[in-house]
Design an enzyme around this catalytic site. Structure first.
Site, PDB file in Angstrom:
ATOM      1  N   LYS A 184      10.314   4.500  10.574  1.00  0.00           N
ATOM      2  CA  LYS A 184      10.063   4.961  11.985  1.00  0.00           C
ATOM      3  C   LYS A 184      10.585   3.752  13.125  1.00  0.00           C
ATOM      4  CE  LYS A 184       5.727   5.716  10.387  1.00  0.00           C
ATOM      5  NZ  LYS A 184       4.933   6.863   9.456  1.00  0.00           N
ATOM      6  N   TYR A 234      -0.109   3.187   0.849  1.00  0.00           N
ATOM      7  CA  TYR A 234       0.261   4.534   0.741  1.00  0.00           C
ATOM      8  C   TYR A 234       1.772   4.388   1.220  1.00  0.00           C
ATOM      9  CZ  TYR A 234       1.995   9.031   2.578  1.00  0.00           C
ATOM     10  OH  TYR A 234       2.515  10.383   2.639  1.00  0.00           O
ATOM     11  N   ASP A 278       6.661  -3.017   1.711  1.00  0.00           N
ATOM     12  CA  ASP A 278       6.606  -1.578   2.266  1.00  0.00           C
ATOM     13  C   ASP A 278       6.371  -2.186   3.981  1.00  0.00           C
ATOM     14  OD1 ASP A 278       6.114   0.683   3.842  1.00  0.00           O
ATOM     15  OD2 ASP A 278       5.168   1.915   2.137  1.00  0.00           O
TER      16      ASP A 278
HETATM   17  N1  HOZ Z   1       0.912   9.176   7.049  1.00  0.00           N
HETATM   18  C1  HOZ Z   1       0.781   9.036   8.527  1.00  0.00           C
HETATM   19  C2  HOZ Z   1       0.318   7.756   8.900  1.00  0.00           C
HETATM   20  N2  HOZ Z   1      -0.102   6.959   7.841  1.00  0.00           N
HETATM   21  C3  HOZ Z   1       0.269  10.267   9.083  1.00  0.00           C
HETATM   22  C4  HOZ Z   1       1.365  11.215   9.674  1.00  0.00           C
HETATM   23  C5  HOZ Z   1       1.047  12.378  10.416  1.00  0.00           C
HETATM   24  O1  HOZ Z   1       0.051  13.072  10.055  1.00  0.00           O
HETATM   25  O2  HOZ Z   1       1.764  12.580  11.391  1.00  0.00           O
END
Ligand code: HOZ
Length: 425
Positions: free
Chosen positions: A271, A148, A243
């Site tokens: 982040k 992802y 990534d």
């Molecule tokens: N896509 C985020 C983790 N791979 C999740 C983000 C969320 O739902 O806060």
């Protein structure tokens, strides 16, 4: 719906949220839909703990999906934010901290010779792909099933994380004209990558990969797999993009690229370099990065990019991570949890790297998205609900990884193992 659920503050807030926010949440996984629960609304956090609006305390293994490696409300990060806050929150003009951040990233990840700050991992990956396309003058990209890379159109093909969680294979609204330029192939399968390159050698602009997959649960690269990926990209003139939104500054100070000694052409960060504030970055080879506007013609911009508060928090976080003993300690804590979980059940696979851990309910090891999809997600959901009852906030999807921080104590880990023991009964 149980009377207990109706009575909670969390439930009441969720009812209000559903009227004004799609699904009541601002990101799908946290809805807890796939684990058959309602979202828990959090009130505050401290160290390795989360506290919900009903006064319940949890040992936190989400860690804001990675950035809280130092734990919540780390004094150094808070102090940096408080000091900077007094100077203003956004200038829309350059600030000194952006330069300090860029220098720090380039020093800690030597494959990054130049870096551009953005506001999220999604912005980083979509900008890196645009840049790779411009650099190679090619259009197609290769990604891997179950990886992802955020929610830009090009990546919503056999993606992990929320798409895998909700069973969405590719999203309506992502035009076919765009997604047909993305080839998604199995992870850990060198032959599949060779074949894709042979079929489209002069068309592949970039290969984008999570060097350690964290969005299908946790899946480790097989021995020499990443070096084969590197070699094939070089052979076919494609840009290799790592990534490292999850793995950067986590699985080692220099990220997965340091752990496996592979030099990507571009790296995407997220982040973790904002200490919990919204941020991302992409960077890499100078000859490629020099194509970014205004030095070059590849356009990418953002008013809040390099935001002083995010920079201050991120710099404080990255400096704290450089302290001697950080990564051995993270490794020790992670191993304590992994060792304690292994052997609790023959049908539970436990996978870990320093700072990250995943569990799958399967009698066989999970090596790719296909094997992750075959696991017993209903059992995962049942165990997840039992863990929550016992005060453990585990990522609410089998297709995510748990994050371990530097402030999870031995006690936290042992209590978590006990909670798993009970949940598995
Ligand atoms: N896509 C985020 C983790 N791979 C999740 C983000 C969320 O739902 O806060």
């Amino acid at each position: 719906m149980s009377t207990a659920a109706v009575a909670t503050r969390s439930h009441q807030i969720f009812e209000r949220a559903k009227l004004v926010i799609p699904g009541g949440v601002n990101s799908p996984v946290r809805s807890c839909k796939s684990v058959g629960a309602e979202p828990t609304f959090m009130d505050h956090a401290d160290g390795a703990s989360l506290f919900d609006v009903d006064g319940n305390k949890y040992i936190d293994y989400v860690g804001s999906w990675g950035p809280m490696i130092l734990g919540h409300r780390h004094p150094r990060v808070l102090e940096a934010i408080e000091t900077t806050l007094k100077q203003g929150t956004s200038f829309g003009a350059p600030c000194r901290a952006e330069v300090e951040m860029a220098e720090l990233i380039c020093k800690l990840m030597p494959s990054i010779e130049m870096v551009r700050m953005v506001n999220s991992g999604t912005e980083a990956t979509m900008s890196a792909v645009r840049l790779a396309r411009a650099f190679t003058k090619r259009s197609m990209i290769i990604k891997f099933d179950g990886c992802y890379h955020g929610h830009a159109d090009s990546f919503l093909v056999k993606a992990g994380s929320g798409l895998a969680t909700l069973g969405i294979s590719s999203s309506p609204g992502a035009p076919e004209e765009i997604t047909k330029l993305t080839l998604s192939i199995p992870f850990n399968d060198p032959a599949a990558l060779k074949k894709a390159f042979e079929a489209h050698s002069k068309e592949i602009a970039a290969v984008i990969i999570e060097p350690i997959v964290g969005n299908s649960g946790l899946i480790l690269p097989a021995e020499n797999y990443l070096s084969t990926v590197r070699e094939l990209c070089t052979e076919h003139g494609a840009v290799l993009i790592f990534d490292e939104v999850m793995t950067g500054f986590r699985v080692a100070l220099g990220g997965a690229q340091d752990r496996y000694k592979i030099k990507p052409d571009l790296t995407c960060l997220g982040k973790i370099i904002g200490g919990g504030l919204p941020v991302g970055a992409y960077g890499g080879r100078k000859d490629i990065m020099q194509m970014v506007a205004p030095e070059g013609p590849v356009y990418q911009a953002g008013t809040l990019s390099g935001n002083p508060l995010a920079m201050a928090a991120g710099i404080a976080q990255l400096k704290s991570l450089q302290t001697h003993g950080t990564y051995p300690h993270l490794e020790q804590t992670t191993s304590r949890l992994a060792d304690g979980l292994k052997g609790l059940s023959k049908s539970m696979q436990v996978v870990s790297v320093p700072g990250m851990l995943g569990v799958f309910f399967s009698s066989k090891p999970v090596t790719d998205f296909e094997s992750a999809q075959k696991c017993d997600t209903e059992h995962f959901a049942k165990v997840w609900r039992a863990l929550l009852e016992k005060g453990v906030y585990w990522p609410p999807s089998q297709f995510e990884s748990a994050f371990i921080s530097l402030v999870h104590t031995k006690n936290d880990i042992d209590n978590t193992i006990e909670a798993f023991k009970d949940a598995l009964k």
